[in-house]
Motif scaffolding. Structure first.
Motif, PDB file in Angstrom:
ATOM      1  N   LYS A  70      -4.419  12.460 -15.076  1.00  0.00           N
ATOM      2  CA  LYS A  70      -3.720  13.441 -14.249  1.00  0.00           C
ATOM      3  C   LYS A  70      -2.219  13.294 -14.403  1.00  0.00           C
ATOM      4  O   LYS A  70      -1.498  14.269 -14.525  1.00  0.00           O
ATOM      5  N   GLY A 113     -10.715   1.200 -15.599  1.00  0.00           N
ATOM      6  CA  GLY A 113      -9.929   1.318 -16.826  1.00  0.00           C
ATOM      7  C   GLY A 113      -9.101   0.052 -17.008  1.00  0.00           C
ATOM      8  O   GLY A 113      -8.905  -0.719 -16.060  1.00  0.00           O
ATOM      9  N   PRO A 131     -11.482   0.346 -22.421  1.00  0.00           N
ATOM     10  CA  PRO A 131     -10.200   0.695 -23.048  1.00  0.00           C
ATOM     11  C   PRO A 131      -9.748   2.061 -22.530  1.00  0.00           C
ATOM     12  O   PRO A 131     -10.588   2.912 -22.224  1.00  0.00           O
ATOM     13  N   CYS A 142     -17.077   1.174  -9.044  1.00  0.00           N
ATOM     14  CA  CYS A 142     -15.814   1.649  -9.617  1.00  0.00           C
ATOM     15  C   CYS A 142     -15.210   2.615  -8.605  1.00  0.00           C
ATOM     16  O   CYS A 142     -15.926   3.413  -7.997  1.00  0.00           O
TER      17      CYS A 142
END
Ligand SMILES: Nc1ncnc2c1ncn2[C@@H]1O[C@H](COP(=O)(O)OP(=O)(O)OP(=O)(O)O)[C@@H](O)[C@H]1O
Ligand SMILES: N[C@@H](Cc1ccc(O)cc1)C(=O)O
Length: 471
Positions: free
Chosen positions: A281, A229, A269, A53
């Protein structure tokens, strides 16, 4: 607040359940690319895989939203699979348009470098803490953990020559597919409604960079699954497409001829606020992992204040507690919600996972002392002062301030408002919650309320508590 006995017989729960079905049941999976059953089959038959990731260094710290995909990685890690985290030293210069309505502000090179270093250390610590947290709580004599690696994608992008790249890879990348990604269509349609200033070429090509990262990790390091995500789905699929188009056409695949798994994408999710805004952010509502930006106590409080209806969901997402344990906590929670059973377990577990057991204990101690029902009677002033002093949540005050001045300086209210709140009876001082003050106190009188002769606990209304170091 009560303490709850948790983590019973955790080992068996981990070793028998298929990791994918456990992740799905925990609400950690939004989409999995096909053929999903082959992935499940190879995991069930014991294949060890490598997953990655990426995070772009667009802030000094990662935040709770970023931890959702990391939790998937952690579940794989404690089952013996290897994990790679990419820090986007290269991609961070370009800017991912996914999930954004406007382009990002440019960042100074030095700031980006600092962010890369900070985020790398945080992710190292997260997996190290995650490992220790898991090992403390399970009973398997020889647990099999994976290995955690950090990579900066600038390491390979800095040597990529544009002409070579276009000649070798450009022909395998389809413009139609690039144009159809959500991150592109949403910005283009917003542009046609003149809501934004368009999509930069840099942002448009971002998906190619992330696609190539996946291709690079797949061919050079044997990474077969990318996690992110849900807003990353388009970028992940772009990587899968590139790998599949190039497979067989590239000698680097020779090395992976025996690889049976992948390439796959799994998304989580997006964690949103109660009104549906993504935590992050860009939205400015992030809770950061850096203890200087959000202390372990802030994190504890954030989870302690979780809505009742979100508590079970967050226990599933942000802890490694077995699901059966979570169900039983939720049952106890729903018998008497005012006891905050679910929230206390959640707050303590997540703080322990992210910051360690000592920090979690301290945060719980402070929370009990300042907000707990029976806190003040059982709290030792010296212990509290010691804990408060090293947790970084004390504000600085002066022993020559009277109560009005203290309110103005610390609670940032006007003098008039401070006077009104005192007369109204909504100000109290000291550990005891009911110690309401109805007129201004001189510095001498105020100092009588200090604990350990140094710390003043000032309360304003029901919600706000300020621990202040009076020197
Ligand atoms: N609220 C969230 N819920 C789940 N995953 C998230 C959330 N926020 C970020 N992520 C995921 O974390 C990974 C890293 O995200 P990234 O570095 O872009 O942070 P970000 O907070 O999304 O940044 P920004 O808000 O600036 O777009 C991505 O896979 C992203 O999808
Ligand atoms: N695009 C991701 C970060 C990322 C960067 C490089 C990658 O290879 C993968 C992911 C994000 O903005 O959240």
């Amino acid at each position: 607040m009560k303490h709850f006995k948790i983590w019973t017989r955790i080992t068996r729960c981990y070793s028998t359940k298929s990791v994918i079905s456990e992740l799905e049941q925990r609400g950690l999976v939004s989409q999995i690319s096909q053929p999903k059953d082959i992935l499940i089959q190879s995991l069930d038959t014991g294949s060890k895989i490598k997953l990655y990731c990426g995070v772009d260094p667009t802030a000094r710290s990662i935040h709770l939203g970023n931890l959702v995909p990391m939790m998937i990685l952690l579940h794989f890690y404690i089952r013996g699979h290897d994990i790679v985290n990419i820090i986007g030293g290269a991609t961070g210069q370009v800017g991912d348009p996914s999930g954004r309505t406007t382009a990002r502000n440019e960042m100074l090179q030095q700031e980006r470098l600092n962010n890369v270093n900070n985020i790398s250390s945080q992710l190292k610590r997260f997996f190290q803490n995650g490992k220790e947290y898991y090992l403390r709580k399970q009973t398997d004599q020889s647990p099999k953990l994976g290995t955690h690696f950090i990579r900066n994608n600038l390491d390979w992008w800095k040597d990529v020559n544009m002409l070579d790249f276009l000649a070798h890879y450009g022909k395998h990348i389809r413009i139609q597919q690039m144009l159809s990604r959500d991150s592109v269509t949403s910005r283009l349609s917003a542009t046609s409604n003149s809501k934004t200033d368009g999509l930069g070429f840099n942002e448009f090509t971002y998906q190619i960079l992330q696609a190539y990262d996946f291709y690079h990790l797949y061919t050079k390091e044997g990474v077969s699954v990318q996690v992110g995500g849900n807003d990353q789905w388009g970028n992940i699929v772009a990587g899968i497409d590139l790998i599949q188009r190039l497979s067989g056409k590239d000698s680097t695949f020779e090395a992976n001829k025996n690889k049976k798994v992948g390439p796959y994408g799994i998304t989580v999710p997006l964690l949103t606020t109660a009104n549906g805004i993504k935590f992050g952010k860009s939205a400015g509502n992030a809770i950061f992992i850096d203890p200087k930006m959000n202390t372990p106590f802030d994190l504890y409080q954030f989870f302690y204040n979780t809505l009742d209806e979100d508590t079970e969901k967050f226990l599933n997402i942000f802890t490694l507690l077995p699901q059966e344990e979570i169900k039983s906590i939720s049952e106890r929670h729903s018998q008497n919600r005012s006891l905050h059973v679910g929230q206390s377990v959640l707050a303590k577990e997540v703080t322990e996972l992210i910051h360690g057991p000592k920090e979690a204990q301290d945060a719980e101690y402070i929370s009990n002392a300042l907000f707990g029902d029976s806190g003040s009677e059982t709290v030792d002033g010296d212990t509290l002062t010691k804990i408060l002093s090293h947790t970084g949540i004390l504000q600085n005050g002066h022993k020559d301030w009277d109560l009005l001045e203290t309110l103005v300086q610390i609670a940032k209210v006007s003098r008039k408002e401070a006077r009104r709140r005192i007369e109204q009876g909504s100000v109290s001082v000291g550990l005891q919650r009911g110690n309401t003050i109805t007129e201004n106190l001189s510095p001498d009188l105020l100092n009588n309320h200090l604990i350990s002769n140094r710390v003043l606990i000032l309360r304003l209304g029901k919600q706000k508590v300020y621990p202040i170091l009076m020197e």
